[in-house]
Design a protein around this motif. Sequence first.
Motif, PDB file in Angstrom:
ATOM      1  N   THR A  23      20.286  -8.278  67.155  1.00  0.00           N
ATOM      2  CA  THR A  23      20.475  -6.920  67.451  1.00  0.00           C
ATOM      3  C   THR A  23      21.806  -6.552  67.550  1.00  0.00           C
ATOM      4  O   THR A  23      22.375  -5.331  67.138  1.00  0.00           O
ATOM      5  CB  THR A  23      19.930  -6.616  68.890  1.00  0.00           C
ATOM      6  N   LYS A  24      22.724  -7.474  68.336  1.00  0.00           N
ATOM      7  CA  LYS A  24      24.050  -7.142  68.502  1.00  0.00           C
ATOM      8  C   LYS A  24      24.954  -7.288  67.110  1.00  0.00           C
ATOM      9  O   LYS A  24      25.716  -6.259  66.979  1.00  0.00           O
ATOM     10  CB  LYS A  24      24.941  -8.227  69.422  1.00  0.00           C
ATOM     11  N   PHE A  25      24.525  -8.050  66.123  1.00  0.00           N
ATOM     12  CA  PHE A  25      25.105  -8.227  64.942  1.00  0.00           C
ATOM     13  C   PHE A  25      24.858  -6.773  64.025  1.00  0.00           C
ATOM     14  O   PHE A  25      25.771  -6.390  63.455  1.00  0.00           O
ATOM     15  CB  PHE A  25      24.317  -9.092  64.105  1.00  0.00           C
ATOM     16  N   GLU A  26      23.673  -6.280  64.121  1.00  0.00           N
ATOM     17  CA  GLU A  26      23.320  -5.027  63.373  1.00  0.00           C
ATOM     18  C   GLU A  26      24.224  -3.758  64.051  1.00  0.00           C
ATOM     19  O   GLU A  26      24.728  -3.387  63.580  1.00  0.00           O
ATOM     20  CB  GLU A  26      21.991  -4.588  63.521  1.00  0.00           C
ATOM     21  N   ALA A  27      24.475  -3.796  65.456  1.00  0.00           N
ATOM     22  CA  ALA A  27      25.355  -2.928  66.227  1.00  0.00           C
ATOM     23  C   ALA A  27      26.759  -3.025  65.653  1.00  0.00           C
ATOM     24  O   ALA A  27      27.609  -2.222  65.396  1.00  0.00           O
ATOM     25  CB  ALA A  27      25.367  -3.089  67.728  1.00  0.00           C
ATOM     26  N   CYS A  28      27.286  -4.093  65.543  1.00  0.00           N
ATOM     27  CA  CYS A  28      28.723  -4.674  65.250  1.00  0.00           C
ATOM     28  C   CYS A  28      28.815  -4.128  63.460  1.00  0.00           C
ATOM     29  O   CYS A  28      29.922  -3.827  63.218  1.00  0.00           O
ATOM     30  CB  CYS A  28      28.977  -6.014  65.350  1.00  0.00           C
ATOM     31  N   GLN A  29      27.665  -4.362  62.790  1.00  0.00           N
ATOM     32  CA  GLN A  29      27.882  -3.863  61.307  1.00  0.00           C
ATOM     33  C   GLN A  29      27.831  -2.475  61.255  1.00  0.00           C
ATOM     34  O   GLN A  29      28.769  -2.059  60.369  1.00  0.00           O
ATOM     35  CB  GLN A  29      26.470  -4.439  60.617  1.00  0.00           C
ATOM     36  N   ASP A  30      27.432  -1.799  62.166  1.00  0.00           N
ATOM     37  CA  ASP A  30      27.336   0.048  62.257  1.00  0.00           C
ATOM     38  C   ASP A  30      28.999   0.201  62.748  1.00  0.00           C
ATOM     39  O   ASP A  30      29.627   1.142  62.059  1.00  0.00           O
ATOM     40  CB  ASP A  30      26.673   0.311  63.310  1.00  0.00           C
ATOM     41  N   THR A  31      29.504  -0.713  63.467  1.00  0.00           N
ATOM     42  CA  THR A  31      30.547  -0.413  63.808  1.00  0.00           C
ATOM     43  C   THR A  31      31.721  -0.426  62.300  1.00  0.00           C
ATOM     44  O   THR A  31      32.703   0.148  62.342  1.00  0.00           O
ATOM     45  CB  THR A  31      31.496  -1.481  64.713  1.00  0.00           C
ATOM     46  N   PHE A  32      31.397  -1.714  61.871  1.00  0.00           N
ATOM     47  CA  PHE A  32      32.109  -1.994  60.488  1.00  0.00           C
ATOM     48  C   PHE A  32      32.055  -0.695  59.576  1.00  0.00           C
ATOM     49  O   PHE A  32      33.021  -0.202  59.254  1.00  0.00           O
ATOM     50  CB  PHE A  32      31.792  -3.124  60.026  1.00  0.00           C
ATOM     51  N   ALA A  33      30.829  -0.230  59.427  1.00  0.00           N
ATOM     52  CA  ALA A  33      30.599   0.729  58.534  1.00  0.00           C
ATOM     53  C   ALA A  33      31.315   2.197  58.931  1.00  0.00           C
ATOM     54  O   ALA A  33      31.963   2.669  58.331  1.00  0.00           O
ATOM     55  CB  ALA A  33      29.030   1.226  58.446  1.00  0.00           C
ATOM     56  N   ASP A  34      31.030   2.478  60.271  1.00  0.00           N
ATOM     57  CA  ASP A  34      31.778   3.640  60.682  1.00  0.00           C
ATOM     58  C   ASP A  34      33.431   3.545  60.869  1.00  0.00           C
ATOM     59  O   ASP A  34      34.116   4.531  60.341  1.00  0.00           O
ATOM     60  CB  ASP A  34      31.597   3.884  62.454  1.00  0.00           C
ATOM     61  N   ARG A  35      34.121   2.426  60.741  1.00  0.00           N
ATOM     62  CA  ARG A  35      35.496   2.286  60.732  1.00  0.00           C
ATOM     63  C   ARG A  35      35.791   2.391  59.227  1.00  0.00           C
ATOM     64  O   ARG A  35      36.975   2.835  58.774  1.00  0.00           O
ATOM     65  CB  ARG A  35      36.186   0.992  61.303  1.00  0.00           C
TER      66      ARG A  35
END
Length: 221
Positions: A23-35
Amino acid sequence: MLQKLIFLALIAISLAGATCDTTKFEACQDTFADRLSIDRVYNWLNPLGLTLQIQDIYINGGVAAARGLNVVCNAYNSMVQCLAAASTSTFECFDIGFLLHHSTAPNQAYSYGFLMSMLQYQCGAGFYLASDNWQCMQRIYSGKNATMYGCITDFILNTQEDPKRGCNYVQTGMDCFSKASILQGCPDELKYYGCESFRQYSLPQFSRCEKQCPIDTQYRV
């Protein structure tokens, strides 16, 4: 800032004892995409699409004409920081075993693991080589985008169909990226950058191959 980029790219080394929380990994991937300012659908479930998005940023830059290399590496390091804050090991989340267990297809898992391994090099040990020659690298990505993407897709398909010949395919990919990185007026050491980028790309599955990239310091005129 550049020193910070290198430092952040190496944070994962100190987190070897942690585990990956999906779950946290997916949230961090969202951070990656947003940046990166790309759609969040370009994640570990769509690694080849993510690869194309990153190459497009290398070519065209980011928001407000920000330099593509910096955009990608800042985004990558934001994801690493996110994983570190979640007490998660980057290497655990990028581990092929973990990705295979949580992905719907082997090609998907390998493609994402390969891409993250290459970014670790391009935003770490290889950063200054590309940064110091970014105008050349931008032209290389622009002119050889389809070629380099073909190097990647051929490698993925061939190694999954015939993994026993994996080391041969690693060498083919290294040569493919190296040749794609040749451009008139640019230093031949960029051939090393291209070759090493692909060698790092292959390591999650084929570290046993022990391939090496030659260093060339000549200039093409």
